[in-house]
Design an enzyme around this catalytic site. Structure first.
Site, PDB file in Angstrom:
ATOM      1  N   HIS A  63       0.846  -1.162  -0.086  1.00 57.04           N
ATOM      2  CA  HIS A  63       0.227  -0.163  -0.144  1.00 57.04           C
ATOM      3  C   HIS A  63       0.663   1.850   0.283  1.00 57.04           C
ATOM      4  O   HIS A  63       2.166   1.124  -0.196  1.00 57.04           O
ATOM      5  CB  HIS A  63      -1.035  -0.093   1.031  1.00 57.04           C
ATOM      6  CG  HIS A  63       0.232  -0.452   2.534  1.00 57.04           C
ATOM      7  ND1 HIS A  63       0.384  -0.806   3.047  1.00 57.04           N
ATOM      8  CD2 HIS A  63      -0.446   1.238   3.626  1.00 57.04           C
ATOM      9  CE1 HIS A  63       0.856  -0.651   3.989  1.00 57.04           C
ATOM     10  NE2 HIS A  63       0.279   0.294   4.588  1.00 57.04           N
ATOM     11  N   HIS A  65       0.559   3.713   2.206  1.00 65.36           N
ATOM     12  CA  HIS A  65       1.388   4.864   3.274  1.00 65.36           C
ATOM     13  C   HIS A  65       3.044   5.186   3.223  1.00 65.36           C
ATOM     14  O   HIS A  65       3.599   3.676   2.491  1.00 65.36           O
ATOM     15  CB  HIS A  65       1.012   4.009   4.267  1.00 65.36           C
ATOM     16  CG  HIS A  65       0.081   4.232   4.909  1.00 65.36           C
ATOM     17  ND1 HIS A  65      -1.273   3.922   5.392  1.00 65.36           N
ATOM     18  CD2 HIS A  65      -1.006   5.447   4.711  1.00 65.36           C
ATOM     19  CE1 HIS A  65      -2.586   3.555   5.673  1.00 65.36           C
ATOM     20  NE2 HIS A  65      -1.730   5.286   5.390  1.00 65.36           N
ATOM     21  N   ASP A  67       5.804   4.744   5.455  1.00 61.82           N
ATOM     22  CA  ASP A  67       6.495   3.780   6.037  1.00 61.82           C
ATOM     23  C   ASP A  67       6.588   2.623   5.520  1.00 61.82           C
ATOM     24  O   ASP A  67       7.308   1.794   5.243  1.00 61.82           O
ATOM     25  CB  ASP A  67       6.064   3.499   7.044  1.00 61.82           C
ATOM     26  CG  ASP A  67       4.484   2.495   7.658  1.00 61.82           C
ATOM     27  OD1 ASP A  67       4.141   3.859   6.066  1.00 61.82           O
ATOM     28  OD2 ASP A  67       4.693   2.051   7.911  1.00 61.82           O
ATOM     29  N   HIS A  68       5.676   2.568   4.093  1.00 62.43           N
ATOM     30  CA  HIS A  68       6.353   1.287   2.909  1.00 62.43           C
ATOM     31  C   HIS A  68       6.797   1.579   1.540  1.00 62.43           C
ATOM     32  O   HIS A  68       7.328   0.651   0.900  1.00 62.43           O
ATOM     33  CB  HIS A  68       4.643   0.335   2.608  1.00 62.43           C
ATOM     34  CG  HIS A  68       4.407   0.357   4.459  1.00 62.43           C
ATOM     35  ND1 HIS A  68       4.572  -1.592   4.673  1.00 62.43           N
ATOM     36  CD2 HIS A  68       4.383   0.025   5.599  1.00 62.43           C
ATOM     37  CE1 HIS A  68       4.095  -1.409   5.577  1.00 62.43           C
ATOM     38  NE2 HIS A  68       2.998  -0.247   6.029  1.00 62.43           N
ATOM     39  N   HIS A 140      -7.872  -1.983   5.300  1.00 64.71           N
ATOM     40  CA  HIS A 140      -7.081  -1.089   5.784  1.00 64.71           C
ATOM     41  C   HIS A 140      -6.974   0.587   5.273  1.00 64.71           C
ATOM     42  O   HIS A 140      -8.640   0.334   5.001  1.00 64.71           O
ATOM     43  CB  HIS A 140      -4.985  -1.078   5.339  1.00 64.71           C
ATOM     44  CG  HIS A 140      -4.179  -0.135   6.358  1.00 64.71           C
ATOM     45  ND1 HIS A 140      -4.346   0.371   7.678  1.00 64.71           N
ATOM     46  CD2 HIS A 140      -3.044   0.649   5.540  1.00 64.71           C
ATOM     47  CE1 HIS A 140      -3.159   0.517   7.834  1.00 64.71           C
ATOM     48  NE2 HIS A 140      -2.774   0.948   6.463  1.00 64.71           N
ATOM     49  N   ASP A 211      -0.972  -4.065   5.560  1.00 64.07           N
ATOM     50  CA  ASP A 211      -0.971  -3.703   6.818  1.00 64.07           C
ATOM     51  C   ASP A 211      -2.492  -3.902   6.937  1.00 64.07           C
ATOM     52  O   ASP A 211      -3.128  -3.674   6.049  1.00 64.07           O
ATOM     53  CB  ASP A 211      -1.272  -1.535   7.423  1.00 64.07           C
ATOM     54  CG  ASP A 211       0.539  -1.840   7.470  1.00 64.07           C
ATOM     55  OD1 ASP A 211       1.088  -2.570   7.547  1.00 64.07           O
ATOM     56  OD2 ASP A 211       0.545  -0.453   7.890  1.00 64.07           O
ATOM     57  N   HIS A 269       5.952  -5.567  11.483  1.00 72.24           N
ATOM     58  CA  HIS A 269       5.052  -4.223  11.615  1.00 72.24           C
ATOM     59  C   HIS A 269       4.816  -4.163  13.549  1.00 72.24           C
ATOM     60  O   HIS A 269       3.924  -3.789  13.875  1.00 72.24           O
ATOM     61  CB  HIS A 269       4.136  -4.410  10.780  1.00 72.24           C
ATOM     62  CG  HIS A 269       3.468  -3.019  10.375  1.00 72.24           C
ATOM     63  ND1 HIS A 269       2.832  -2.289  11.079  1.00 72.24           N
ATOM     64  CD2 HIS A 269       3.851  -2.091   9.559  1.00 72.24           C
ATOM     65  CE1 HIS A 269       2.101  -1.161  11.137  1.00 72.24           C
ATOM     66  NE2 HIS A 269       3.143  -0.795   9.782  1.00 72.24           N
TER      67      HIS A 269
END
Length: 307
Positions: A63, A65, A67-68, A140, A211, A269
């Site tokens: 996805h 976001h 942090d990915h 999510h 996530d 995670h």
């Protein structure tokens, strides 16, 4: 086949855990590496490993976001200076093409290798004669996918002694039989591969989830998996908090493993609220439901042996 964790934390980089990135090392199977998510500083993490960026063949983003994905443009750019010439395919949700295009354009980055970007939908997103990769939507705050990587069954061991007893000498015929091709001998006899091969070698299954809250698609993707990698941002008892933030607890991850019949669960995670001493407790919580549970750490490697 090996899983190597480059980053195992949640949200922001921390001293003990960098943000998410997982390498599936397929060096024996196809001489390449597949990455799942590329959090900030992933290429710095790679510097401390034996992973060669030029061997990266595919990148799967769960996805969008930060942090990915914040490490993706830098990794793609650096690969050009690290001997990478072969094509890389990036799979990810809608918006992936725009994110990469803008990042490379604004920074005036030129890649010396072909880059293919596939914006995915649910279903089989990749298949060749070795592997299939299936993607399904999880639950999510934004579209987040889980990936099911299935290695196709391979022909069984060639029964060489049995072939010699049948009057077949080692050589090209052995190879044809191993590849599943029937052969007619000079005396008219037909050699059928099934008679001279051991049982098929079953392929391995790895499930890597983005996530997610606890959901049915996670269970579906993990059915019979040799290894399930599931987020566990929160400890047990924090189900309401996990739901509100679209994440999972240790108990919920373990329940997915149990219901799916997975063979092994690895939690990742992990929120930075849990220090190193608390990690053992997180594992113990999951083991209350699913005994064969471990917890990921940066630079941890898990071998998935052939069956």
């Amino acid at each position: 086949m090996d899983i190597f964790f480059l980053g195992t934390g949640a949200g922001v980089p921390a001293k003990l855990r960098n943000v998410t990135s997982i390498a599936l090392k397929l060096l024996e199977e196809r001489g390449s590496i597949w990455l799942f998510d590329v959090g900030e500083a992933t290429q710095h993490q790679i510097l401390h490993t034996s992973i060669k960026p030029r061997r990266i063949e595919k990148i799967f983003i769960t996805h969008l976001h930060g942090d990915h994905i914040y490490g993706l443009p830098g990794l793609l750019a650096s690969r050009s200076f690290q001997g990478g010439e072969s094509e890389v395919t990036v799979y990810g949700p809608k918006g992936m093409k725009e994110y990469i295009a803008v990042s490379l354009s604004v920074s005036q980055t030129y890649l010396k290798y072909p880059l293919k970007i596939v914006e995915i939908e649910t279903g089989i997103i990749f298949e060749d004669d070795q592997f299939t990769v299936e993607a399904q939507l999880l639950e999510h705050g934004i579209p987040s996918y889980g990936y099911r990587i299935v290695e196709k069954d391979k022909p069984g061991t060639l029964l060489a002694e049995k072939l010699v007893e049948a009057g077949v000498q080692p050589g090209p015929i052995f190879r044809k039989i191993k590849e599943g091709e029937s052969v007619t001998l000079e005396d008219g006899r037909v050699i059928i591969p099934q008679d001279f091969l051991g049982p098929d070698q079953k392929g391995r299954i790895v499930t890597i989830l983005g996530d997610t809250r606890y959901c049915e698609n996670a269970i579906s993707l993990a059915l019979g998996a040799d290894l399930l990698i599931h987020e566990a941002t929160f400890s047990k008892g924090e189900e309401t908090l996990a739901f509100d933030y679209f994440h999972s607890t240790t108990h919920q991850a373990a329940e997915v493993a149990r219901l799916s019949g997975s063979k092994q669960l690895c939690l990742t995670h992990i929120s930075s609220r849990y220090d190193r001493q608390a990690w053992h407790q997180l594992v113990a919580e999951a083991q209350e439901i699913f005994m064969n549970t471990d917890i990921a750490e940066d630079f941890k490697e898990i071998n998935i042996p052939s069956k």
